[in-house]
Design an enzyme around this catalytic site. Structure first.
Site, PDB file in Angstrom:
ATOM      1  N   TYR A 135       0.870  -1.182   0.000  1.00  0.00           N
ATOM      2  CA  TYR A 135       0.000   0.000   0.000  1.00  0.00           C
ATOM      3  C   TYR A 135       0.905   1.229   0.000  1.00  0.00           C
ATOM      4  O   TYR A 135       1.905   1.274  -0.698  1.00  0.00           O
ATOM      5  CB  TYR A 135      -0.967  -0.068   1.193  1.00  0.00           C
TER       6      TYR A 135
ATOM      7  N   LYS B 154     -19.138 -21.120 -10.981  1.00  0.00           N
ATOM      8  CA  LYS B 154     -18.413 -20.817 -12.216  1.00  0.00           C
ATOM      9  C   LYS B 154     -16.995 -20.358 -11.884  1.00  0.00           C
ATOM     10  O   LYS B 154     -16.034 -20.719 -12.565  1.00  0.00           O
ATOM     11  CB  LYS B 154     -19.169 -19.717 -12.974  1.00  0.00           C
TER      12      LYS B 154
ATOM     13  N   GLU C 175     -23.519 -14.664 -17.916  1.00  0.00           N
ATOM     14  CA  GLU C 175     -24.033 -15.963 -17.497  1.00  0.00           C
ATOM     15  C   GLU C 175     -25.518 -15.871 -17.144  1.00  0.00           C
ATOM     16  O   GLU C 175     -25.967 -14.919 -16.497  1.00  0.00           O
ATOM     17  CB  GLU C 175     -23.258 -16.438 -16.260  1.00  0.00           C
ATOM     18  N   ASP C 176     -26.277 -16.867 -17.613  1.00  0.00           N
ATOM     19  CA  ASP C 176     -27.663 -17.076 -17.175  1.00  0.00           C
ATOM     20  C   ASP C 176     -28.529 -15.826 -17.334  1.00  0.00           C
ATOM     21  O   ASP C 176     -29.228 -15.407 -16.411  1.00  0.00           O
ATOM     22  CB  ASP C 176     -27.681 -17.568 -15.725  1.00  0.00           C
TER      23      ASP C 176
ATOM     24  N   ASP D  32     -23.483 -19.353 -21.977  1.00  0.00           N
ATOM     25  CA  ASP D  32     -24.666 -20.159 -22.279  1.00  0.00           C
ATOM     26  C   ASP D  32     -24.882 -20.285 -23.780  1.00  0.00           C
ATOM     27  O   ASP D  32     -25.387 -21.297 -24.257  1.00  0.00           O
ATOM     28  CB  ASP D  32     -25.910 -19.553 -21.629  1.00  0.00           C
TER      29      ASP D  32
ATOM     30  N   GLY E   2     -33.655 -20.898 -27.955  1.00  0.00           N
ATOM     31  CA  GLY E   2     -33.097 -19.886 -27.064  1.00  0.00           C
ATOM     32  C   GLY E   2     -31.677 -19.546 -27.439  1.00  0.00           C
ATOM     33  O   GLY E   2     -31.193 -19.859 -28.535  1.00  0.00           O
TER      34      GLY E   2
ATOM     35  N   ALA F 297     -28.710 -20.680 -26.489  1.00  0.00           N
ATOM     36  CA  ALA F 297     -27.785 -21.761 -26.797  1.00  0.00           C
ATOM     37  C   ALA F 297     -28.063 -22.348 -28.175  1.00  0.00           C
ATOM     38  O   ALA F 297     -27.146 -22.610 -28.957  1.00  0.00           O
ATOM     39  CB  ALA F 297     -27.861 -22.847 -25.729  1.00  0.00           C
TER      40      ALA F 297
END
Length: 426
Positions: free
Chosen positions: A37, A92, A134-135, A160, A194, A196
């Site tokens: 720091y 993940k 994701e999702d 996905d 969808g 995918a």
């Protein structure tokens, strides 16, 4: 204990959750503290202010990926919201670290406004070397990814969509080879429309499938030219002129079934109407569109793949995203482009046909041997060679396609570094 209780205990015992932040530098003495720091931290700050690329040398940015969701399409659970999605996003992170030594911050955004999501991720760009979406439910996932790709100078990858495409694409190439079918001639039927399914269809076309040979079904039936409810939507891209109206109609004479929908919607009778030596990718999780046993009973000459680990030929996204990002991060890629995705697919397809499967992999799966053939068309996720081959060829594709911001002068040395990494994280 039940599986449910075991899973809950796994997540809750000891330190709750599955990931933590650890230090990569010592911080035990006054001098360590002065480097970590103030005042020592000012030196890298000055270097980065002069040259932003120096962040790769002085910070964790070049090995840090954000796994980001709005929680609208989580696994098979649907729209459970951002907070309930957090265990998945942490998971993940576990896979990124375990398989490719990529660090992750998981970010669950409390918004379903696509533009607000985009602005938030855009503002986070200085922190990360890559973004793993994701999702996120369709159609917002397409808009979000496309906008972020335009705005950011780091890789943006909606797993996905593209992860499934990369891995099933490798399975497709090898299954066609084994079954004696030409990729350009096969008739392909998708169940599901969808994110995918759309990404898989586009990727299969890049691999040689003829666009006119693809039929796609959604929950209402076949997507065909003139269907009123698809006009002006992303589904219109896959509308064909055909008299078929149902999934059963579409499967008659088909060579490949690509299931990205829901369990139990394909019967043995439907499989029997397919072409000889059919290829069946029933990838719905946890229950495939048709069971392995029923598909093989209906067509003993088929090649069958699912998303499950308890049957041969598991199409699992962990075969893709950790290694795609590893290669992209190693060359400071500004994007994950189509060339890199194709390179990942080809690396997986080739690896399934190359050399002997390591003994540790055979032991992990309780097998005495694995040989390229009907029950082994893609590598196993636990095979350490995947890290080496896929990351290597993704990095090369990034350099060759012009999206790398850092060069690799010695590719043999890079491959050796990946081999050392693979050995170190087993």
């Amino acid at each position: 204990m039940s599986f449910k209780n075991d899973a809950l205990a796994y997540h809750s015992e000891g330190r709750p959750g599955k990931i933590e932040v650890t230090l990569s530098k010592p911080c035990h003495t006054q001098q360590d503290l002065s480097y970590a720091y103030t005042p020592g931290v000012a030196e890298p700050c000055r270097e980065i202010a002069k040259d932003p690329a120096a962040a790769a040398a002085y910070t964790a940015k070049s090995n840090l990926v954000a796994v980001i969701t709005d929680g609208t399409a989580v696994l098979g659970l649907g729209n459970i919201g951002p907070l309930a999605s957090k265990p998945v996003m942490e998971g993940k992170g576990v896979l990124f670290k375990r398989f490719a030594d990529v660090d992750v911050f998981d970010l669950e955004l409390a918004t379903t406004d696509a533009d607000a999501f985009i602005r938030t991720v855009e503002a986070l760009e200085p922190t990360f070397g890559g973004i793993n979406l994701e999702d996120i439910a369709a159609p917002d996932c397409f808009y979000i990814e496309n906008e972020l790709k335009k705005r950011l100078n780091i890789p943006v990858f909606h797993d996905d969509q593209h992860g499934t495409a990369v891995i099933s694409g490798a399975a497709l190439l090898n299954a066609c080879e084994i079954q004696g079918k030409s990729v350009s001639d096969i008739q392909v039927v998708f169940s599901g429309a969808g994110s995918a399914a759309v990404s898989c269809a586009r990727h299969y076309i890049r691999l040689g499938v003829t666009p006119e040979n693809i039929l796609m079904c959604d929950s209402k039936g076949l997507i065909y030219k003139g269907r009123a409810d698809i006009s002006g939507t992303y589904k219109e891209e896959f509308a064909q002129s055909t008299q078929a109206r149902s999934l059963a109609d579409a499967l008659q004479g088909a060579d490949l079934f690509a299931g990205l929908s829901t369990g139990g919607i394909v019967s043995g009778d439907m499989v029997r109407t397919m072409n000889e030596r059919p290829i069946i990718f029933a990838m719905a999780n946890p229950d495939p569109e048709i069971t392995y046993e029923e598909a093989c009973a209906a067509a003993p000459d088929c090649i069958m793949a699912t998303g499950r680990s308890d049957y041969p030929n598991q199409v699992n996204n962990v075969l893709g995203f950790p290694f795609i990002f590893r290669g992209a991060l190693d060359v400071g890629a500004s994007a994950i482009n189509e060339e890199m995705k194709v390179a990942a697919t080809m690396a997986l397809a080739d690896l399934a046909k190359t050399g002997d499967v390591p003994e540790m992999v055979l032991n992990a799966y309780g097998c005495s041997s694995m040989k390229f053939g009907r029950d082994y068309i893609i590598p196993k996720p636990l095979d350490p060679r995947v890290l080496v081959e896929e990351s290597y060829y993704v990095a090369r594709a990034a350099v060759d396609s012009g999206v790398a911001t850092r060069t690799i002068d010695d590719w043999d040395a890079y491959r050796r570094s990946l081999e050392d990494l693979a050995e170190g994280i087993q």
